[in-house]
Design an enzyme around this catalytic site. Structure first.
Site, PDB file in Angstrom:
ATOM      1  N   ASN A 170      -6.854  -2.689   8.975  1.00 28.19           N
ATOM      2  CA  ASN A 170      -6.877  -1.241   9.499  1.00 28.19           C
ATOM      3  C   ASN A 170      -8.446  -0.890   8.938  1.00 28.19           C
ATOM      4  OD1 ASN A 170      -4.162  -1.238   9.790  1.00 28.19           O
ATOM      5  ND2 ASN A 170      -3.464  -0.255   7.716  1.00 28.19           N
ATOM      6  N   PHE A 184       1.329   7.620  11.260  1.00 27.80           N
ATOM      7  CA  PHE A 184       0.012   7.692  11.830  1.00 27.80           C
ATOM      8  C   PHE A 184      -0.777   6.879  11.101  1.00 27.80           C
ATOM      9  CE2 PHE A 184       2.486  10.499  14.727  1.00 27.80           C
ATOM     10  CZ  PHE A 184       1.895  10.359  15.875  1.00 27.80           C
ATOM     11  N   SER A 219       6.289   3.302  13.238  1.00 25.33           N
ATOM     12  CA  SER A 219       5.065   3.631  13.255  1.00 25.33           C
ATOM     13  C   SER A 219       4.441   4.522  14.597  1.00 25.33           C
ATOM     14  CB  SER A 219       4.418   2.325  13.562  1.00 25.33           C
ATOM     15  OG  SER A 219       2.962   2.298  13.983  1.00 25.33           O
ATOM     16  N   PHE A 254      10.153  -0.641   3.419  1.00 24.90           N
ATOM     17  CA  PHE A 254       8.674  -0.782   3.909  1.00 24.90           C
ATOM     18  C   PHE A 254       8.228  -2.181   4.150  1.00 24.90           C
ATOM     19  CE2 PHE A 254       8.668   2.274   0.369  1.00 24.90           C
ATOM     20  CZ  PHE A 254       8.016   3.199   1.185  1.00 24.90           C
ATOM     21  N   TYR A 286       3.865  -5.740  17.780  1.00 28.60           N
ATOM     22  CA  TYR A 286       4.149  -5.199  16.701  1.00 28.60           C
ATOM     23  C   TYR A 286       5.097  -3.791  16.779  1.00 28.60           C
ATOM     24  CZ  TYR A 286       3.301  -1.948  12.700  1.00 28.60           C
ATOM     25  OH  TYR A 286       3.667  -0.955  11.568  1.00 28.60           O
ATOM     26  N   ASP A 295      10.089  -7.127  -3.561  1.00 29.13           N
ATOM     27  CA  ASP A 295       8.701  -7.512  -2.725  1.00 29.13           C
ATOM     28  C   ASP A 295       8.455  -9.120  -2.996  1.00 29.13           C
ATOM     29  OD1 ASP A 295       5.775  -7.903  -1.747  1.00 29.13           O
ATOM     30  OD2 ASP A 295       6.013  -5.554  -1.794  1.00 29.13           O
ATOM     31  N   TYR A 303       0.775  -1.314   0.076  1.00 26.75           N
ATOM     32  CA  TYR A 303       0.011  -0.127   0.003  1.00 26.75           C
ATOM     33  C   TYR A 303       0.925   1.258   0.080  1.00 26.75           C
ATOM     34  CZ  TYR A 303      -3.306   3.528   1.965  1.00 26.75           C
ATOM     35  OH  TYR A 303      -3.926   4.540   2.115  1.00 26.75           O
ATOM     36  N   ILE A 304       1.664   1.309   0.889  1.00 22.45           N
ATOM     37  CA  ILE A 304       2.494   2.717   1.071  1.00 22.45           C
ATOM     38  C   ILE A 304       3.735   2.702   0.097  1.00 22.45           C
ATOM     39  CG2 ILE A 304       3.728   4.366   2.723  1.00 22.45           C
ATOM     40  CD1 ILE A 304       2.197   2.761   4.916  1.00 22.45           C
ATOM     41  N   ARG A 330      -8.286   8.404  15.892  1.00 24.47           N
ATOM     42  CA  ARG A 330      -7.034   8.119  15.033  1.00 24.47           C
ATOM     43  C   ARG A 330      -6.697   9.299  14.314  1.00 24.47           C
ATOM     44  NH1 ARG A 330      -6.342   5.266  18.571  1.00 24.47           N
ATOM     45  NH2 ARG A 330      -5.979   3.045  18.638  1.00 24.47           N
ATOM     46  N   LYS A 344       8.903  -2.587  15.721  1.00 24.99           N
ATOM     47  CA  LYS A 344       9.050  -1.306  15.055  1.00 24.99           C
ATOM     48  C   LYS A 344      10.239  -0.480  16.073  1.00 24.99           C
ATOM     49  CE  LYS A 344       7.085  -1.725  11.407  1.00 24.99           C
ATOM     50  NZ  LYS A 344       7.863  -1.538  10.156  1.00 24.99           N
TER      51      LYS A 344
HETATM   52  P1  NAD Z   1       1.591  -3.624   3.039  1.00 30.11           P
HETATM   53  O1  NAD Z   1       1.256  -5.077   3.673  1.00 30.11           O
HETATM   54  O2  NAD Z   1       0.762  -3.075   2.206  1.00 30.11           O
HETATM   55  O3  NAD Z   1       3.052  -3.740   2.328  1.00 30.11           O
HETATM   56  C1  NAD Z   1       4.079  -4.222   2.708  1.00 30.11           C
HETATM   57  C2  NAD Z   1       4.804  -4.862   1.453  1.00 30.11           C
HETATM   58  O4  NAD Z   1       5.879  -5.654   2.050  1.00 30.11           O
HETATM   59  C3  NAD Z   1       3.882  -5.912   0.893  1.00 30.11           C
HETATM   60  O5  NAD Z   1       3.672  -5.525  -0.510  1.00 30.11           O
HETATM   61  C4  NAD Z   1       4.244  -7.479   1.164  1.00 30.11           C
HETATM   62  O6  NAD Z   1       4.121  -8.135  -0.094  1.00 30.11           O
HETATM   63  C5  NAD Z   1       5.847  -7.003   1.310  1.00 30.11           C
HETATM   64  N1  NAD Z   1       6.539  -7.909   2.287  1.00 30.11           N
HETATM   65  C6  NAD Z   1       6.208  -8.244   3.685  1.00 30.11           C
HETATM   66  N2  NAD Z   1       7.352  -8.708   4.100  1.00 30.11           N
HETATM   67  C7  NAD Z   1       8.415  -9.054   3.397  1.00 30.11           C
HETATM   68  C8  NAD Z   1       9.429  -9.753   3.084  1.00 30.11           C
HETATM   69  N3  NAD Z   1       9.895 -10.205   4.280  1.00 30.11           N
HETATM   70  N4  NAD Z   1      10.414  -9.461   2.002  1.00 30.11           N
HETATM   71  C9  NAD Z   1       9.816  -8.645   1.274  1.00 30.11           C
HETATM   72  N5  NAD Z   1       8.586  -8.244   0.900  1.00 30.11           N
HETATM   73  C10 NAD Z   1       7.797  -8.215   2.053  1.00 30.11           C
HETATM   74  O7  NAD Z   1       1.792  -2.572   4.185  1.00 30.11           O
HETATM   75  P2  NAD Z   1       2.106  -1.067   4.173  1.00 30.11           P
HETATM   76  O8  NAD Z   1       0.717  -0.682   4.909  1.00 30.11           O
HETATM   77  O9  NAD Z   1       2.042  -0.675   3.128  1.00 30.11           O
HETATM   78  O10 NAD Z   1       3.079  -0.767   5.248  1.00 30.11           O
HETATM   79  C11 NAD Z   1       4.155  -0.394   4.935  1.00 30.11           C
HETATM   80  C12 NAD Z   1       5.424  -0.323   6.076  1.00 30.11           C
HETATM   81  O11 NAD Z   1       4.640   0.846   6.904  1.00 30.11           O
HETATM   82  C13 NAD Z   1       5.244  -1.394   6.968  1.00 30.11           C
HETATM   83  O12 NAD Z   1       6.640  -1.498   7.727  1.00 30.11           O
HETATM   84  C14 NAD Z   1       4.249  -1.015   8.246  1.00 30.11           C
HETATM   85  O13 NAD Z   1       4.795  -1.824   9.346  1.00 30.11           O
HETATM   86  C15 NAD Z   1       4.457   0.334   8.242  1.00 30.11           C
HETATM   87  N6  NAD Z   1       3.527   1.071   8.859  1.00 30.11           N
HETATM   88  C16 NAD Z   1       2.071   1.053   8.193  1.00 30.11           C
HETATM   89  C17 NAD Z   1       0.936   1.476   8.721  1.00 30.11           C
HETATM   90  C18 NAD Z   1      -0.411   1.362   8.150  1.00 30.11           C
HETATM   91  O14 NAD Z   1      -1.483   1.802   8.782  1.00 30.11           O
HETATM   92  N7  NAD Z   1      -0.581   0.878   6.874  1.00 30.11           N
HETATM   93  C19 NAD Z   1       1.124   2.494   9.800  1.00 30.11           C
HETATM   94  C20 NAD Z   1       2.382   2.436  10.423  1.00 30.11           C
HETATM   95  C21 NAD Z   1       3.408   1.996   9.854  1.00 30.11           C
END
Ligand code: NAD
Length: 284
Positions: free
Chosen positions: A206, A185, A125, A81, A149, A32, A12-13, A238, A153
């Site tokens: 989420n 956030f 996070s 990410f 979790y 990925d 996503y991000i 939030r 982090k």
């Molecule tokens: P997401 O699950 O959509 O994206 C994570 C990506 O990483 C996925 O495409 C997944 O396939 C890949 N992935 C996971 N483990 C892997 C590995 N071992 N090797 C290679 N690829 C791997 O999550 P997101 O929402 O995009 O979050 C991205 C980052 O931001 C994460 O580290 C998450 O902890 C952090 N974060 C997210 C949020 C949120 O609410 N979405 C909030 C705070 C922090």
């Protein structure tokens, strides 16, 4: 052109950051393992940016693979990410979370070290703060995570800080590593093309994708966890930040790191809006 590696860049991000980095003149490369994303994201990124996407399917813990990608593409910075992100799942299966999130950071940093790349942006996070005493939460607030979790982090942050402070093994001087620790956030929303968005595999952990799936008729209802919090309507509040604003925060942090290539630094920044919305606000 500065090449940067996005671990988890199909997520996503990561996918939204890909677009922001590309339009800011960077050359992003994606790694990925597709454990929580759809390979079609690569085609969509191509459609949005109008240029081919360099994508590797693999795990961030695969050090030889990561080091070889860094060397092959002359990667100057990594945006990390790739991680597991469900607070609830981390309570049920903490070992998997520590192994994936903490193990992922140590493996990645080792690969970067061996390949000579020392600029990192790390997805942290607001979960590192736990139950803060004051609002809004500043970067100076105590970090007391309330879930495995959040601990994963925070441990990742600590590993990065130790590395930035460590003397270089060859010269004995501190230096070389620069890191941006970005404490997100609650990211929400999608790219204006409609081609990207938050589309987790399985049940969304989420709120916004969950509510969206109910609105689209894919799930029957939203269960609200708790209605007696000390908030205006009793439901949890939030801070939601648009994912493209979050992506711009990455571009800004990366450009700051690359401005001072000789100076060791850790930039620790909250990425939020400072305004809260309750669960009922979001549903309404
Ligand atoms: P997401 O699950 O959509 O994206 C994570 C990506 O990483 C996925 O495409 C997944 O396939 C890949 N992935 C996971 N483990 C892997 C590995 N071992 N090797 C290679 N690829 C791997 O999550 P997101 O929402 O995009 O979050 C991205 C980052 O931001 C994460 O580290 C998450 O902890 C952090 N974060 C997210 C949020 C949120 O609410 N979405 C909030 C705070 C922090």
């Amino acid at each position: 052109m500065t090449v940067c590696l996005l671990t988890g860049g199909c997520g996503y991000i990561g996918s939204h950051c890909y677009v922001a980095l590309k339009s800011a003149g960077y050359d992003p490369v994606i790694l990925d393992n597709l454990s929580n994303s759809d390979p079609d994201v690569v085609r969509r990124l191509q459609l949005i940016t109008g240029s081919p996407v360099t994508f590797y399917e693999g795990d961030v813990a695969d050090q030889p693979l990561v080091a070889s990608i860094i060397a092959r593409h002359g990667v100057q910075a990594v945006v990390h990410f790739a991680a597991l992100k469900s607070v609830g799942d981390s309570v049920v299966d903490p070992l998997t979370y520590y192994s994936s999130n903490v193990g992922g950071v140590t493996a990645l940093l080792g690969a970067m070290q061996s390949a000579g790349c020392r600029n990192l942006i790390y997805s942290s996070s607001a979960a590192v703060y736990g139950m803060p005493e004051r609002m809004p939460i500043t970067e100076q607030a105590s970090c007391v995570p309330q879930s495995p979790y959040g601990h994963t982090k925070l441990i990742g942050e600590q590993i990065i800080r130790s590395l930035v402070a460590a003397p270089d093994q060859a010269s004995g001087h501190v230096g070389g590593w620069r890191a941006g620790v970005l404490r997100y956030f609650n990211p929400a929303g999608a790219h204006s093309s409609g081609l990207l968005g938050e589309a987790p595999l399985g049940v969304p952990s989420n709120l916004v994708p969950y509510v969206s799936q109910v609105a689209a008729g894919l799930r029957p209802y939203v269960r609200i966890f708790g209605n007696d919090y000390e908030t205006p309507d009793g439901t949890g509040v939030r801070d939601y930040i648009h994912v493209m604003d979050l992506a711009d925060g990455h571009v800004a942090a990366l450009s700051r790191l690359l401005q001072s290539p000789e100076q060791a630094m850790v930039l620790t920044l909250n990425l939020g809006t400072g305004t809260g919305y309750s669960v009922r606000d979001v549903i309404n």
